[in-house]
Design an enzyme around this catalytic site. Structure first.
Site, PDB file in Angstrom:
ATOM      1  N   ASP A 130       0.858  -1.186   0.000  1.00  0.00           N
ATOM      2  CA  ASP A 130       0.000   0.000   0.000  1.00  0.00           C
ATOM      3  C   ASP A 130       0.892   1.233   0.000  1.00  0.00           C
ATOM      4  OD1 ASP A 130      -1.697   2.110   0.584  1.00  0.00           O
ATOM      5  OD2 ASP A 130      -2.855   0.996   2.074  1.00  0.00           O
ATOM      6  N   TYR A 132     -10.864  14.797  -4.571  1.00  0.00           N
ATOM      7  CA  TYR A 132     -10.038  14.178  -5.612  1.00  0.00           C
ATOM      8  C   TYR A 132      -9.229  15.255  -6.337  1.00  0.00           C
ATOM      9  CZ  TYR A 132      -8.710  11.754  -9.895  1.00  0.00           C
ATOM     10  OH  TYR A 132      -7.994  11.229 -10.947  1.00  0.00           O
ATOM     11  N   SER A 133      -9.898  16.360  -6.712  1.00  0.00           N
ATOM     12  CA  SER A 133      -9.204  17.467  -7.373  1.00  0.00           C
ATOM     13  C   SER A 133      -8.086  18.011  -6.493  1.00  0.00           C
ATOM     14  CB  SER A 133     -10.189  18.601  -7.693  1.00  0.00           C
ATOM     15  OG  SER A 133     -11.063  18.248  -8.729  1.00  0.00           O
ATOM     16  N   LYS A 183      -5.004  15.748  -6.487  1.00  0.00           N
ATOM     17  CA  LYS A 183      -4.263  15.790  -7.749  1.00  0.00           C
ATOM     18  C   LYS A 183      -3.593  17.150  -7.961  1.00  0.00           C
ATOM     19  CE  LYS A 183      -4.942  11.629  -9.259  1.00  0.00           C
ATOM     20  NZ  LYS A 183      -3.803  10.681  -9.416  1.00  0.00           N
TER      21      LYS A 183
END
Length: 267
Positions: free
Chosen positions: A64, A155-156, A159
């Site tokens: 992981d 999520y944005s 990233k």
């Protein structure tokens, strides 16, 4: 570049399926020795055997990437087997859908741990060997990392954080001649086994996105590999992604209005 990876050792996180696995195949066919990584041991072993049966040199290391110990093991096993590291592609990532208000705290933590820390930890462990080989470290971001996307807010964020990491690391490693690259990938054809986290933390199948044309995984993988081969820094994929990048710089207000309209239309 047929033999561009000849005798080079390439670690690809999240490579038991999808883009990561396709990159492994393309790099192996160019002469590379690939190290596969993933959290599912059975799926990882299957992917490794398929590459071996294809006549390629491969090592599989389950783990992981959000855990420091697993990342150290990944690098240690690679050095033990091959004695060097030439390229690290931080591809592992997870996704979720939901507004900030809806998302469970455990989901927010998981997304940031895998998508951001899951790129920091492998990079930290591999850097001494990448300096020695004057190699490359690549980060896989998303067009969602160019501008915050409603309903994909966390999520944005995860990233977008990779941009800051890549930009800083590029300067920190400039004297060591280590190449740093970041790819802003757009909608890609999903592996049938692809899953995401829902707002409450349950693992569910990746929803179909019929509203937009997805790029073939082979094309996406090839373009990421091209970043390594040509030692480029940033590359935005897909015409829509490029348009988003340009408009976000020139007319951010317009981008805001378009995203706002689309978000409320979907509610």
């Amino acid at each position: 570049m047929k033999d561009s990876f000849k005798n080079k050792v390439v670690i690809i996180t999240g490579s038991s399926m999808g883009i990561g696995n396709e990159m492994a195949w393309q790099i192996a066919k160019k002469g590379g020795r690939v190290v596969l990584n993933g959290r599912n041991p059975d799926r990882l072993e299957k992917a490794g055997k398929e590459l071996e049966e294809g006549g390629h040199e491969v090592l599989t290391v389950a783990g992981d990437v959000s855990k420091v110990t697993d990342c150290k093991k990944l690098v240690e096993e690679t050095i033990k087997e091959f004695g060097q590291i030439d390229v690290l592609i931080n591809n592992a990532g997870v996704s979720t859908e939901g507004t900030v208000e809806e998302l469970d705290g455990s989901v927010i933590k998981k997304i940031m741990e895998v998508n951001y820390l899951g790129s920091v930890y492998p990079t930290q462990s591999a850097l001494p060997y990448l300096k020695n080989s004057q190699g490359s470290v690549i980060f896989i971001s998303s067009v969602a990392g160019i501008r915050g996307i409603p309903n994909y807010s966390v999520y944005s964020s995860s990233k977008m954080a990779l941009t800051a990491l890549a930009e800083a690391l590029r300067i920190e490693l400039s004297k060591d001649q280590v190449h740093v690259g970041i790819a802003y990938v757009g909608f890609t054809e999903n592996d049938p086994q692809k899953t995401i986290y829902d707002a409450k933390g349950l693992i569910v199948p990746q929803p179909k996105r019929d509203f937009i044309k997805a790029e073939p995984v082979e094309k996406v993988a090839g373009r990421i590999i091209g970043i390594v081969e040509n030692k480029r820094f940033k590359e935005v994929f897909t015409p829509l992604g490029k348009l988003n990048s340009v408009l976000n710089k020139l007319t951010p207000g317009l981008v805001h209005r378009v995203l706002k309209r689309n978000f409320y239309k979907q509610q």
